[in-house]
Design an enzyme around this catalytic site. Structure first.
Site, PDB file in Angstrom:
ATOM      1  N   CYS A  54     -51.035 -29.848 -33.220  1.00  0.00           N
ATOM      2  CA  CYS A  54     -52.101 -30.707 -33.750  1.00  0.00           C
ATOM      3  C   CYS A  54     -52.513 -31.785 -32.756  1.00  0.00           C
ATOM      4  O   CYS A  54     -53.501 -32.473 -32.965  1.00  0.00           O
ATOM      5  CB  CYS A  54     -51.700 -31.333 -35.080  1.00  0.00           C
ATOM      6  SG  CYS A  54     -50.337 -32.501 -34.938  1.00  0.00           S
ATOM      7  N   CYS A  70     -52.010 -38.573 -37.215  1.00  0.00           N
ATOM      8  CA  CYS A  70     -52.864 -38.543 -38.396  1.00  0.00           C
ATOM      9  C   CYS A  70     -52.423 -39.638 -39.375  1.00  0.00           C
ATOM     10  O   CYS A  70     -51.414 -40.309 -39.172  1.00  0.00           O
ATOM     11  CB  CYS A  70     -52.752 -37.181 -39.052  1.00  0.00           C
ATOM     12  SG  CYS A  70     -51.108 -36.939 -39.745  1.00  0.00           S
ATOM     13  N   CYS A 112     -45.807 -33.844 -40.017  1.00  0.00           N
ATOM     14  CA  CYS A 112     -46.209 -35.231 -39.717  1.00  0.00           C
ATOM     15  C   CYS A 112     -44.988 -36.143 -39.849  1.00  0.00           C
ATOM     16  O   CYS A 112     -44.782 -37.029 -39.024  1.00  0.00           O
ATOM     17  CB  CYS A 112     -47.303 -35.693 -40.674  1.00  0.00           C
ATOM     18  SG  CYS A 112     -48.683 -34.540 -40.828  1.00  0.00           S
TER      19      CYS A 112
HETATM   20 FE1  FES Z   1     -50.067 -33.263 -37.015  1.00  0.00          FE
HETATM   21 FE2  FES Z   1     -50.141 -35.085 -38.978  1.00  0.00          FE
HETATM   22  S1  FES Z   1     -51.527 -33.397 -38.646  1.00  0.00           S
HETATM   23  S2  FES Z   1     -48.911 -35.082 -37.204  1.00  0.00           S
END
Ligand code: FES
Length: 163
Positions: free
Chosen positions: A36, A65, A109
């Site tokens: 991500c 995020c 996350c």
């Molecule tokens: Fe990857 Fe939250 S979407 S750390």
């Protein structure tokens, strides 16, 4: 993501705790998630109390995020007063605290926060050198603007997701 979780994340983000670099930190850990692209750095400062070395304060910076920021805010509060061993014993879902169970797509996350904590508190296991000069450790933004720092960033792999 359900509305309740979104609401709890927004509440945590409305008053995020412990954001920013921590001057005089004893340890620092930086991790990234290659999938991500999020990154998180966590600073830890210890103090002696009743013959125990406990976490006095922990702070973080994130290019993560909202969920990662919310978890980091809660986790840095949660680990205060704990020894490094006690903090490392916390499970991913415990670090997420009041956010409650995270949906599968958001678990990584919280694992980003857990990874940064591990990188700071047990650098030998994450392949990092102990923070050589935590008090002057560059900010996360500095890491992107300067070269020569990439070895200090741990990209979590699926194996790390088993914590
Ligand atoms: Fe990857 Fe939250 S979407 S750390």
């Amino acid at each position: 993501m359900n509305d309740d979780l979104q609401k709890r994340i927004q509440e945590a983000l409305a008053n995020p705790q412990n954001m920013g670099e921590l001057a005089g930190a004893d340890a620092v850990g930086t991790v990234g998630n290659a999938d991500c692209g999020e990154m998180l750095r966590l600073w830890v400062k210890f103090k002696e109390e009743d013959g125990r070395k406990i976490i006095d304060r922990a702070t973080f910076q994130s290019f993560g995020c909202e969920t990662a920021i919310a978890v980091a805010s809660l986790a840095t509060e949660l680990i205060r007063g704990k020894t490094a061993r006690e903090a490392l014993a916390l499970k991913t879902e415990e670090l997420a605290g009041d956010l409650g169970p995270l949906p599968p797509m958001k678990i990584h996350c919280a694992q980003l926060v857990e990874g940064a904590l591990r990188a700071a508190l047990e650098p030998q296991k994450t392949g990092l050198d102990p923070a050589p000069s935590a008090p002057t450790a560059p900010s996360l933004a500095d890491s992107f603007s300067k070269s020569g720092e990439p070895r200090r960033i741990v990209f979590l792999t699926p194996e790390d997701d088993t914590h």
